[in-house]
Design a protein around this motif. Structure first.
Motif: not given
Length: 448
Positions: A359, A362, A368-370, A425-426, A429
């Motif tokens: 977190k 990020k 943003e995740l996208r 996001q990838t 993950e």
């Protein structure tokens, strides 16, 4: 009368006296006028001392008035805020009341879990053991596992999943596969043996390949596929079990085995430190010694996290620092491979710390995740949130995030760095699957 006259006046000129009397009367009239003027002009004038005292009193009162006005303004602001909060509270109350009515209308009664004790194999005693310390959601999993176990034992064969790319390599088979029907205990013992063998080798092959090769060595090539399906169906069913859940995550590629290997190394290191402190070799430590070992082994954990581990290890508010603890009991497993609360709390804290670390990453990237992110941006953000990262560890994180071999990662400052792009996001993950942990405390930002 002449005798009553003053000797100095006796013999004075009457004319002179008349003139003097006239002049005196004029002076008196003028003085009277001046006196009247003074009375008219200064009749309401007060002495300077009284004026200064009144002026000081007035100044103090003015300051008090200004202070009261400021206080009044603050009270008015707070009143407005309270009114707004009150309005919001009323809205929330109405919303919660509507939700409550909806829940009361649609919800079903809380299940009586004690009914399960009569249908679960082993009776009330086993159900009490299974249900201990679990919430309703976890009890549903337990019940499904019990039902699934019975159905699994009734099945004689499994249908092969084929050779599709989505099928794990150790399950690629066409046709019918025999169900070996191992018990839960048999599966756990087999998985323990596999772990022991995996930890002793160099770990060059991927974990799914190693697992199938292990089954071939244990049961022979002819039965390896049948055992692979039988074990996989069991660990898929009993994912709430610690060791089965680990194997399922590894075989399905949901988590890197380095995570579990590092966890085992951490536990081994912790046990070693406790043994070193136990100078009498009695297997006992005081609570104060336990706290000292935890702080030295986990220097970046906050005091409340150390306290959580102490409580999981057996500390309670009535404990004294001199109370003795059998530290070997902190690392034992039961027959089903479940760890004691101390090891479970270590694992929970590790997952929580990893989530917070990602977190922070990020947040530092500000994306943003996208959104897409470049390798230099991730490198820079990692060094900001964890300045103690050494180059080898940093490159391993970047290798995991961008799925590039460490040898092919461009050096910092090279032009081709900007060409390596991935969705945020990838990247997160992939880092979530790997063994990611803080290498040093985050530096405090300078105060403004």
């Amino acid at each position: 009368m002449s005798l009553a006259q003053s000797p100095g006046i006796w013999g004075e000129d009457p004319v002179k006296l008349t003139v003097a009397l006239k002049m005196t009367r004029q002076d008196l009239a003028r003085t009277q006028m001046e006196l009247n003027t003074m009375k008219a002009n200064f009749g309401d004038v007060v002495p300077r001392r009284d004026f200064e005292m009144q002026e000081k009193t007035n100044k103090d009162l003015q300051e008090q008035l200004d202070s009261l006005r400021d206080d009044y303004k603050e009270v008015c602001k707070e009143h407005e805020i309270l009114l707004q909060l009150h309005m919001n509270t009323l809205k929330e109350r109405d919303q919660f009341y509507s939700e409550l009515q909806e829940i009361q209308r649609t919800s079903t009664p809380r299940p009586d879990w004690t009914k399960c004790k009569d249908v679960v194999a082993g009776g009330p005693d086993r159900w009490q053991l299974l249900a201990k310390g679990k919430n309703s959601d976890q009890l549903v999993d337990v019940l499904l596992e019990e039902i699934g176990e019975g159905l699994l034992q009734e099945k004689d064969f499994f249908s092969g999943l084929g050779y599709e790319e989505s099928v794990p390599p150790f399950l690629r088979f066409d046709g019918v596969v025999e169900n070996k029907k191992p018990t839960k205990k048999d599966v756990i013992n087999l998985l323990r043996d596999a772990w022991k063998e995996r930890l002793t080798e160099e770990q060059k092959e991927k974990f799914p390949d190693f697992f199938f090769n292990f089954l071939e060595r244990r049961f022979g090539p002819a039965d390896a596929m049948a055992w692979a399906y039988s074990i996989f169906e069991n660990i898929k069913l009993f994912r709430s079990n610690e060791i089965m859940g680990q194997f399922y995550a590894l075989l399905m590629g949901k988590r890197s085995e380095s995570v579990y290997i590092k966890q085992k190394e951490t536990i081994a290191e912790l046990l070693k430190e406790m043994t070193n402190v136990d100078s009498q070799n009695e297997g006992l430590l005081t609570m104060e010694q336990l706290r000292t070992v935890l702080k030295s082994t986990f220097p970046f954990k906050k005091e409340e996290k150390i306290q959580e581990l102490m409580e999981a290890g057996g500390w309670h508010p009535n404990s004294s620092n001199a109370d003795l603890l059998n530290y070997h009991s902190l690392f034992i497993e039961d027959e089903e491979g479940q760890s004691v609360p101390f090891v479970q709390k270590l694992w929970e804290q590790y997952l929580d710390e990893k989530d917070k670390y990602l977190k922070e990453l990020k947040q530092q990237l500000g994306l943003e995740l996208r959104d897409k992110v470049t390798l230099p941006k991730v490198r820079e953000a990692l060094m900001i949130i964890d300045s103690k990262l050494d180059k080898q560890t940093l490159n391993s994180y970047l290798s995991q995030a961008f799925q590039l071999p460490v040898t092919k990662l461009p050096e910092e400052g090279e032009e081709m760095e900007e060409d390596i792009v991935i969705l945020l996001q990838t990247a997160l993950e992939r880092l979530q699957m790997a063994d990611i942990r803080r290498m040093g405390p985050r530096e405090q930002e300078p105060a403004n």
